[in-house]
Design an enzyme around this catalytic site. Structure first.
Site, PDB file in Angstrom:
ATOM      1  N   ILE A 129       5.198  -5.554   5.157  1.00  0.00           N
ATOM      2  CA  ILE A 129       4.491  -6.576   5.925  1.00  0.00           C
ATOM      3  C   ILE A 129       4.988  -7.944   5.480  1.00  0.00           C
ATOM      4  CG2 ILE A 129       2.251  -7.586   6.469  1.00  0.00           C
ATOM      5  CD1 ILE A 129       0.975  -4.879   5.962  1.00  0.00           C
ATOM      6  N   ASP A 130       5.754  -8.607   6.363  1.00  0.00           N
ATOM      7  CA  ASP A 130       6.212  -9.973   6.107  1.00  0.00           C
ATOM      8  C   ASP A 130       5.146 -10.928   6.626  1.00  0.00           C
ATOM      9  OD1 ASP A 130       8.645  -8.987   5.151  1.00  0.00           O
ATOM     10  OD2 ASP A 130       9.574  -9.065   7.137  1.00  0.00           O
ATOM     11  N   THR A 131       4.662 -11.805   5.766  1.00  0.00           N
ATOM     12  CA  THR A 131       3.539 -12.647   6.165  1.00  0.00           C
ATOM     13  C   THR A 131       3.715 -14.086   5.717  1.00  0.00           C
ATOM     14  OG1 THR A 131       1.105 -12.847   6.091  1.00  0.00           O
ATOM     15  CG2 THR A 131       2.197 -12.057   4.090  1.00  0.00           C
TER      16      THR A 131
END
Length: 259
Positions: A129-131
């Protein structure tokens, strides 16, 4: 029993090993195969390899490169980049890779998480998950395609969805901290830890071993992953593959868990 892991993350761009800052300006730092050999010698807990071109360019994984990486690697290996089908995941596992990581494809097709978990096992299914934190307020958004596409998803919500669909591990990657060497986003890590029970790893910002110790102390049993910390040395960022000695690593983990 699960224990904290200290995990180098290697980024592949145009076949070479690179480092980015906030997902931009990839800088060539060496040959990925050579880096794997060095991390073998240093007895790394695990290795994560992410091909940052594949999903962004809409191409399938480079199976020949994966085969070479797996043949050299003497530690558990997680590969991500361009995986969009169950057959691709099965082929990657057949080459000797322990874990397959999904990112953009998991957002576009959450059912793929379940399908791959059913095929290769939950323990081999990882969701990255790139956030990025919103400009105003304390909330975060999930991005895909190297941080260029905002999805409208909150990372905690997506993590819960990934967990429910069979992800055996979730890697949370802070775009804001990537390559900055300014420390992990511990606030984000706490939010994610409270949201799911699935094993978590955190990536983005580690600049000192003390950052890893702080993450483990504040959040608990997690994977502490890093890129720049393990490929650069000193304030001028000289390229030097490094990793703590086994005794030092164990001391760091024990100290963090006792606190």
């Amino acid at each position: 029993m699960l224990r904290p892991r200290i995990v180098p993350c290697l980024l592949i761009h145009e076949g070479g090993l690179v480092k980015t800052v906030r997902f931009r300006d990839p800088t060539y730092v060496g040959d990925p195969i050579n880096a794997v050999r060095i991390f073998n010698e240093k007895e790394s807990d695990e290795l994560v390899v992410l091909d940052i071109d594949a999903s962004a360019n809409g191409v399938e994984p480079d199976f020949k490169l994966i085969e070479h990486l797996a043949a050299e690697c003497r530690m558990p290996l997680c590969y991500g980049g361009g995986v969009t089908t169950v057959d691709q995941a099965k082929r990657i596992i057949s080459l000797g890779v322990e874990k397959v990581a999904l990112s953009s494809a998991a957002v576009a097709n959450p059912d793929l998480i379940s399908a791959i978990a059913d095929s290769v096992g939950r323990q081999s299914t990882v969701v990255v998950i790139d956030t990025r934190k919103r400009t105003f307020g304390s909330n975060y958004d999930v991005y895909t395609h190297n941080g260029t596409r905002k999805t409208g998803l909150a990372p905690t919500d997506f993590a819960q969805q990934a967990e429910a669909r069979g992800a055996g591990e979730i890697i949370v990657n802070s775009i804001d901290r990537d390559g900055t060497l300014k420390g992990y986003d511990v606030g984000l890590a706490r939010q994610m830890r409270a949201a799911v029970n699935t094993p978590l790893s955190f990536l983005g910002g580690a600049g000192r071993l003390e950052d890893i110790e702080s993450l483990i102390r504040e959040v608990g049993v997690v994977g502490a992953s890093a890129g720049s910390l393990f490929v650069f040395k000193g304030k001028y960022r000289a390229v030097l593959i490094n990793y703590p000695q086994p005794a030092s690593k164990e001391e760091l983990v024990q100290r963090a868990m006792r606190a």
